[in-house]
Enzyme design. Sequence first.
Site, PDB file in Angstrom:
ATOM      1  N   HIS B 126       0.876  -1.181   0.000  1.00  0.00           N
ATOM      2  CA  HIS B 126       0.000   0.000   0.000  1.00  0.00           C
ATOM      3  C   HIS B 126       0.915   1.234   0.000  1.00  0.00           C
ATOM      4  CE1 HIS B 126      -2.824   2.920   1.779  1.00  0.00           C
ATOM      5  NE2 HIS B 126      -3.799   2.091   1.475  1.00  0.00           N
ATOM      6  N   ASP B 203       3.058  -4.662   8.033  1.00  0.00           N
ATOM      7  CA  ASP B 203       1.849  -3.849   7.925  1.00  0.00           C
ATOM      8  C   ASP B 203       0.670  -4.814   8.026  1.00  0.00           C
ATOM      9  OD1 ASP B 203      -0.444  -2.682   6.946  1.00  0.00           O
ATOM     10  OD2 ASP B 203       0.420  -2.041   5.036  1.00  0.00           O
ATOM     11  N   GLN B 206      -4.597  -5.156   6.956  1.00  0.00           N
ATOM     12  CA  GLN B 206      -5.616  -6.019   6.346  1.00  0.00           C
ATOM     13  C   GLN B 206      -5.694  -7.387   7.016  1.00  0.00           C
ATOM     14  OE1 GLN B 206      -7.738  -5.042   4.098  1.00  0.00           O
ATOM     15  NE2 GLN B 206      -6.838  -3.039   3.748  1.00  0.00           N
ATOM     16  N   LYS B 229     -10.140  -0.851  10.706  1.00  0.00           N
ATOM     17  CA  LYS B 229     -10.295  -2.031   9.853  1.00  0.00           C
ATOM     18  C   LYS B 229     -10.636  -3.274  10.671  1.00  0.00           C
ATOM     19  CE  LYS B 229      -7.571  -0.756   5.753  1.00  0.00           C
ATOM     20  NZ  LYS B 229      -7.676   0.632   5.648  1.00  0.00           N
ATOM     21  N   CYS B 367      -4.856   2.560  -3.781  1.00  0.00           N
ATOM     22  CA  CYS B 367      -3.633   2.966  -3.074  1.00  0.00           C
ATOM     23  C   CYS B 367      -2.477   2.010  -3.333  1.00  0.00           C
ATOM     24  CB  CYS B 367      -3.864   3.119  -1.569  1.00  0.00           C
ATOM     25  SG  CYS B 367      -4.842   4.549  -1.159  1.00  0.00           S
TER      26      CYS B 367
END
Lengths: 143, 409
Positions: B126, B203, B206, B229, B367
């Site tokens: 991202h 990261d 998600q 999220k 993104c």
Amino acid sequence: MKTTIEEIEQQIAGEFENFEDWLEKYNYIIEMGKDLPLINEKFKTKQNLISGCQSSVWLHADYKDGLVFFSADSDAVITKGIVNMLIRVLSGQTPEDIISSQLTFIDEVGLKEHLSPTRSNGLVSMIKQMKFYALAFQTKYGA
Amino acid sequence: MIKVDFNIDKVRKDFPILSREIYKRPLVYFDNAATNQKPVQVLNRMDLYYENQNSNIHRGVHFLSQEATSAYEEARETIKTFINAHSRSEVVFTKGTTDAINLVAHSLGRKLLKAGDEILITFMEHHSNIVPWQMVCETTGAYLKVCNITEKGEIDIEDFKTKLSRKTRIVALNHVSNTLGTINPVKEIIKITHDAGALVLIDGAQAVAHLQVDVQDLDCDFYCFSGHKIYAPMGTGVLYGKEDILDKMPPYQGGGEMIAMVSFEKTTYNELPFKFEAGTPNVGGALGLEAAIKYVNGFGLATLAGYEDDLLKYGTEKLLQIEGLRIYGESALKTGVISFNLNKVHSYDAGTLIDKFGIAVRTGHLCTQPLVGFFGVPGFIRASFAMYNTKQEIDKLVEAVIKTREMLL
């Protein structure tokens, strides 16, 4: 007498009046988007490209006998349909009329969402650029 | 396997927004990878805080301040347990994943990184895991290296091993790709990276709502995620960092909360994790995040993952039946994310029409502009699932995509 920007805007609004639902409306926009290219391929240059996050627009302008003529294209067909309408309204008009145009028809036919700055489809920048061309021609030729 | 007590009708009632109508049709919300909706349990917790407990924390001796401080620190404890961190000192509250990555990038940039060093990321990051590193490269003279991916949308491990060098100081990659849904083999990559002597930042934006994350088992040096999220409010997030590494890192922002002693000659910094939490934090948000974690834990992430995997399989099968439809991200290990395109149809056109059916999908570069270039498309159409989605909703999407295709071709 030349048709004014407001008159063409009213014509377009009239064309949309009879549509019963969004499906018919968008079918019409898509048909307009599928029309012949609105720009000569040689003007589809990087310099004429207005990039949005979602879709992109190419815009070219000419000046002749005191009037500004636009041609444009987009990679997305719905964007192109709206581009088609903007060209119908603004092309062949005087720089002053282009600069002062309000383009209220977009709101009237219920397509305002496509001109939201967050939509990022190149249309907002395209209208700015059209007015900028008009201003540049006005300054250059003292029209 | 889905537990008996996962009652989808009951779950849907927990999310007030799902009863909305869009263009006179019931909302179908498939933009969960961008942000998911909030259950009433989270909303109530934040209401309770602002109605009964609101006070600035860590600095007042008065009753409310003590109560708010305790609640905030208990939220940190809940998060610590949720990701299985070793101690609360390793859990830093941030505004979100982007904020957490910027914290690490800029703090390391001040001390660890120097000219000629390398930072290794992957092609499927991202923008928030690309741009902060580019900024740090500009100020330090370090280089950004990018590991390739395959056509199926998986990390090319051989390429990763080639690009990992003695100059690599940090590897930064996502646990799950926001565009492709690929669950990356992070444990393996962390091991390889550590053997080469570099640090790893994951990261996890998600991942946290869909996979059980155990930072000690992964052995990552940093793990970042956003509250919004995982059914929690926007503006909340977490940076996990190993204590000994965080300890050596200089603060990222200066202000209140993060100091021990301030004089005009010299300021000394507070201990972990407060050293990295300058200014008044988002206390109500942190409590909302805690409530969201408790809500998710009530079902168990394995239950939710099983349910969403069912949706993924169903959606993939149904969508692929549409002529000319291509799915990007074909890994066998995926979360509930389906990015696709219809042959010769621009994603903006498709997104505009699908919206008119009351269905929220994402369109565009998502993104991840490098991925747009990799697949040579103007953008993607992405449907991403959460615990409250249903197969009936997927049927509606399929119907809308078929109609959209008819209109545009």
